[in-house]
Design a protein around this motif. Structure first.
Motif, short mmCIF file in Angstrom:
data_model
loop_
_atom_site.label_atom_id
_atom_site.label_comp_id
_atom_site.label_asym_id
_atom_site.label_seq_id
_atom_site.Cartn_x
_atom_site.Cartn_y
_atom_site.Cartn_z
N LEU A 300 0.83 -1.20 0.00
CA LEU A 300 0.00 0.00 0.00
C LEU A 300 0.86 1.25 0.00
O LEU A 300 1.85 1.33 0.71
N ARG A 301 0.47 2.21 -0.81
CA ARG A 301 1.20 3.48 -0.85
C ARG A 301 0.18 4.59 -0.65
O ARG A 301 -0.84 4.64 -1.34
N LEU A 302 0.49 5.52 0.27
CA LEU A 302 -0.46 6.59 0.58
C LEU A 302 -0.58 7.58 -0.56
O LEU A 302 0.42 8.02 -1.11
N LEU A 303 -1.81 7.92 -0.93
CA LEU A 303 -2.04 8.93 -1.96
C LEU A 303 -2.51 10.23 -1.31
O LEU A 303 -2.12 11.32 -1.71
N ARG A 304 -3.38 10.11 -0.31
CA ARG A 304 -3.95 11.34 0.27
C ARG A 304 -4.64 11.04 1.59
O ARG A 304 -5.25 9.98 1.75
N ASN A 305 -4.51 11.97 2.55
CA ASN A 305 -5.28 11.87 3.79
C ASN A 305 -6.50 12.77 3.67
O ASN A 305 -6.41 13.86 3.13
N LEU A 306 -7.63 12.32 4.15
CA LEU A 306 -8.84 13.16 4.14
C LEU A 306 -9.30 13.33 5.57
O LEU A 306 -9.84 12.42 6.19
N GLU A 307 -9.05 14.52 6.09
CA GLU A 307 -9.39 14.76 7.49
C GLU A 307 -10.53 15.75 7.62
O GLU A 307 -10.88 16.43 6.65
N GLY A 308 -11.07 15.85 8.80
CA GLY A 308 -12.13 16.82 9.05
C GLY A 308 -13.45 16.46 8.41
O GLY A 308 -14.37 17.28 8.33
N GLY A 309 -13.57 15.24 7.94
CA GLY A 309 -14.80 14.85 7.26
C GLY A 309 -15.72 14.08 8.18
O GLY A 309 -16.69 14.59 8.72
N HIS A 310 -15.39 12.81 8.35
CA HIS A 310 -16.23 11.95 9.17
C HIS A 310 -15.78 11.95 10.62
O HIS A 310 -14.64 12.28 10.92
N SER A 311 -16.72 11.60 11.49
CA SER A 311 -16.38 11.56 12.91
C SER A 311 -16.48 10.14 13.45
O SER A 311 -16.38 9.91 14.64
N SER A 312 -16.69 9.19 12.57
CA SER A 312 -16.77 7.80 13.00
C SER A 312 -16.39 6.90 11.83
O SER A 312 -15.98 7.39 10.79
N THR A 313 -16.55 5.60 12.01
CA THR A 313 -16.13 4.64 10.99
C THR A 313 -16.81 4.89 9.65
O THR A 313 -18.02 5.07 9.58
N VAL A 314 -16.02 4.87 8.59
CA VAL A 314 -16.55 5.04 7.24
C VAL A 314 -16.86 3.66 6.68
O VAL A 314 -16.05 2.74 6.78
N ARG A 315 -18.06 3.46 6.11
CA ARG A 315 -18.46 2.13 5.67
C ARG A 315 -18.50 1.97 4.15
O ARG A 315 -18.48 0.85 3.65
N CYS A 316 -18.62 3.07 3.43
CA CYS A 316 -18.72 2.92 1.98
C CYS A 316 -18.12 4.12 1.28
O CYS A 316 -18.02 5.21 1.86
N PHE A 317 -17.72 3.92 0.04
CA PHE A 317 -17.21 5.03 -0.74
C PHE A 317 -17.40 4.69 -2.21
O PHE A 317 -17.62 3.54 -2.58
N LEU A 318 -17.35 5.73 -3.05
CA LEU A 318 -17.25 5.45 -4.48
C LEU A 318 -16.53 6.60 -5.16
O LEU A 318 -16.49 7.73 -4.64
N TRP A 319 -15.94 6.30 -6.29
CA TRP A 319 -15.23 7.30 -7.07
C TRP A 319 -16.06 7.57 -8.32
O TRP A 319 -16.34 6.66 -9.08
N ASP A 320 -16.47 8.82 -8.48
CA ASP A 320 -17.24 9.20 -9.66
C ASP A 320 -16.24 9.71 -10.69
O ASP A 320 -15.75 10.83 -10.58
N ALA A 321 -15.93 8.88 -11.69
CA ALA A 321 -14.87 9.24 -12.63
C ALA A 321 -15.21 10.46 -13.46
O ALA A 321 -14.37 11.31 -13.70
N THR A 322 -16.46 10.56 -13.92
CA THR A 322 -16.84 11.70 -14.75
C THR A 322 -16.85 12.99 -13.94
O THR A 322 -16.34 14.02 -14.38
N GLY A 323 -17.40 12.92 -12.73
CA GLY A 323 -17.45 14.12 -11.91
C GLY A 323 -16.15 14.36 -11.16
O GLY A 323 -16.00 15.38 -10.49
N GLU A 324 -15.22 13.41 -11.26
CA GLU A 324 -13.95 13.49 -10.52
C GLU A 324 -14.19 13.80 -9.06
O GLU A 324 -13.60 14.73 -8.49
N ALA A 325 -15.08 13.05 -8.48
CA ALA A 325 -15.42 13.30 -7.08
C ALA A 325 -15.42 11.99 -6.31
O ALA A 325 -15.67 10.92 -6.86
N LEU A 326 -15.15 12.11 -5.03
CA LEU A 326 -15.19 10.97 -4.13
C LEU A 326 -16.40 11.13 -3.24
O LEU A 326 -16.66 12.23 -2.74
N VAL A 327 -17.15 10.07 -3.05
CA VAL A 327 -18.29 10.12 -2.15
C VAL A 327 -18.01 9.13 -1.03
O VAL A 327 -17.61 8.00 -1.29
N THR A 328 -18.21 9.55 0.21
CA THR A 328 -18.00 8.64 1.34
C THR A 328 -19.20 8.68 2.27
O THR A 328 -19.84 9.73 2.43
#
Lengths: 378, 216
Positions: A300-328
């Motif tokens: 595993l190689r780190l790409l990016r930290n995402l802080e200040g978002g969630h305050s508890s365990t994250v259960r799902c995510f997806l990458w929207d390639a067209t919108g270039e957005a991450l949903v968590t």
């Protein structure tokens, strides 16, 4: 063209969905035109606008824990959901709040803990919990047949709860299944009977939690186990003398890709990113911090930290390639949209929208490194 | 392990071992760790399941069979382990009953890389169904170590109720071995829980037929 690293470096919270009710957001699916479907631990499905995250509708009807949601590929107005209540249901997304338009069932003793739809939209498959301490089944339906279309079951390849069923993104007859018995099976459904269809069995030596297809031609399988193990197998080596294992660890938390020389507390899941030709693995800390990593034969190689978002365990995510957005989405009931250069837009009720962690930060104005939370000493 | 004092841990183990001595059984009793969870909802929280590798073998009588290539079969023979090669597996002729019986004979299987890929073709899903699909042993790995590793690995799984039983040793082990196994398994299991110790309601240890002794 910007490479993945740069796209991810620019991510910040663009939208935050306001938590209505304390529920866990467990699975998220994308309808490329405009919608996100989220399954909640209170057995409902929420539909959100994928750009504003506004709630546009809700579906109720399931009477047991949901095991997934997925949009049909060529008819994006159709959303499927599976549940431990023994049904897989189809919903019309143009009419939120209505009853399901399709319902698939099998034996009354079957309780589903996974399901998926083939890329051709013709085949539905659900994995059951263990029945009678002995058997667990892969149940198949032909979606086009009215009145259910139950085709049959596979009953021999797993011996415990089937926690993930994943159709190949391009080959409509190829299926991978993972179970708490530790096995990940690969089937070629065009061969008919189960014994002929079983192409390969990989052993995670633990309890398989999630399985996904990966690699340039989707010939690889990523398996994450419930005790935070990670395995990457290359099915292209099935008929060669080379080993199947590309990378394997029984505890991904012992890997140290993070800047502080440490590892993650848990893994959320993996997704092959086609444009970047990389395998994205998302991991997190119990505090809510997320870590986007890349996985290959070296680990595993780190790409990016995402802080200040969630305050508890994250259960799902997806990458929207067209919108270039991450949903968590996570156990804090929050659905977050991360976009490059996204600036969180608030609409007046700023205080109530802030996550618990952010509120805590506010009360420590002189703290040097604001976003780092101290680990609780045990 | 800060939560449980060493002295208390040792005295609990003592109690269990003494209890087992008092009422001697015909068989070697296993020592189990019983965990009661709290603040955990099996319907929505992440599954609590997996494998723990213990430092000392808790079930010494585990029968392992090696499905190997020429190299591993030879090694297995020299270690006194049952083994089969590709031809041996072909001889089953995919007979389900025979394969089922074969699977029942052993607690676990190890297989070489070349053979493990062929198992679905040679045997069909028989070993899958029996929950005994082999673990891979690579060319360069020491077979004897791998066998010990398999014997020292315990599966745990929380189903619908909030309690879990894990085998951590047996009554023939020394106190310090049991301490090692207990410490490792408790720390590992706690580390997997979202709220760590806040998810643990109670811990007991007991021997198979003995009375539970409260650890936490």
């Amino acid at each position: 063209m910007e490479c993945l690293d740069e796209k991810l470096k620019g991510l910040s919270i663009a939208r935050r969905s306001r938590p209505e009710e304390p529920t866990y957001l467990l699975h998220v699916a994308l309808q490329p035109t405009s919608l996100l479907a989220v399954s909640c631990s209170n057995f409902t499905i929420h539909l959100h606008n994928k750009d504003t995250l506004n709630l546009v509708g809700e579906y109720q009807g399931h009477s047991g824990p949901l095991c997934g949601v997925t949009f049909a590929h060529s008819s994006p107005d159709l959303l499927y959901s599976g549940s431990a209540d023994g049904t897989v249901r189809g919903w019309d997304v143009r009419r939120p709040g209505t009853e399901s338009v399709q319902m698939f069932k099998s034996d009354p003793s079957h309780s589903y803990c996974s399901f998926d739809l083939s890329c051709s939209d013709t085949l539905l498959c659900a994995g059951t919990e263990q029945v009678n301490d002995e058997d667990s089944f892969l149940v198949f339906w032909d979606v086009r047949k009215p009145g259910g279309g139950l085709l049959g079951v596979y009953s021999e390849s797993h011996s415990d709860d089937i926690t993930q069923v994943c159709f190949h993104p391009r080959d409509k007859d190829r299926l991978a299944s993972g179970s708490t018995d530790g096995l990940v099976n690969v089937f070629d459904l065009s061969r008919g009977a189960e014994e002929e269809a079983l192409l390969a069995t990989c052993n995670s030596d633990s309890s398989a939690g999630s399985v996904c297809w990966s690699g340039a031609d989707y010939t690889q399988l990523l398996c994450l186990s419930h005790d935070e193990g990670l395995h990457l197998w290359d099915l292209g080596q099935l008929d060669t003398d080379e080993p199947l294992t590309i990378f394997s660890t029984s505890d991904a938390r012992s890997l140290t890709p993070l800047a502080d020389g440490g590892g993650v507390d848990y893994l959320v899941g993996g997704r092959w990113l086609e444009e970047a030709q990389k395998l994205l693995v998302v991991g997190g800390k119990n505090s809510g911090d997320l870590h986007l990593m890349e996985c290959d034969d070296k680990g595993l190689r780190l790409l990016r930290n995402l802080e200040g978002g969630h305050s508890s365990t994250v259960r799902c995510f997806l990458w929207d390639a067209t919108g270039e957005a991450l949903v968590t989405g996570g156990e804090d009931a929050q659905l977050l949209l991360w976009k490059p250069g996204g600036e969180e837009l608030t609409t007046g009720k700023r205080e109530s929208m802030k996550s618990q962690s952010a509120l805590r930060l506010k009360s420590r104005p002189h703290k040097k490194h604001g976003y780092q939370r101290q680990k609780k000493a045990t | 392990m800060a939560k449980i004092a060493n002295a208390h841990l040792r005295s609990c183990i003592q109690q269990v071992l003494e209890g087992s001595e008092e009422k001697k059984r015909e068989f070697l009793e296993t020592i189990e760790l019983q965990i009661g969870l709290k603040n955990y909802d099996p319907q929505k929280d992440k599954r609590f399941a997996g494998n723990i590798k213990l430092p000392h073998i808790p079930r010494p009588k585990m029968r392992v069979c090696v499905l190997g290539d020429a190299f591993h079969c030879e090694k297995a023979g020299s270690l006194g382990l049952d083994h089969k090669n590709a031809d041996g597996l072909k001889n089953f002729n995919k007979n389900k009953k025979l394969i089922k019986k074969f699977a029942k004979k052993y607690h676990a299987f190890l297989a070489s890389e070349s053979l493990i890929k062929q198992i679905p073709r040679l045997l069909g899903p028989g070993l899958n169904k029996a929950g005994k699909f082999p673990t891979l042993v690579q060319q360069q790995e020491d077979l004897s170590n791998k066998v010990d590793e398999i014997k020292a690995t315990i599966k745990f799984q929380l189903k619908k109720v909030l309690c879990l039983n894990v085998a951590v040793g047996h009554c023939g082990m020394s106190e310090s071995e049991i301490v090692d196994n207990l410490k490792l398994s408790i720390n590992f299991l706690v580390s997997l829980l979202k709220k760590n110790w806040q998810n643990i309601k109670v811990l007991y240890i007991k021997s198979t037929m003995g009375k539970p002794v409260r650890l936490y």
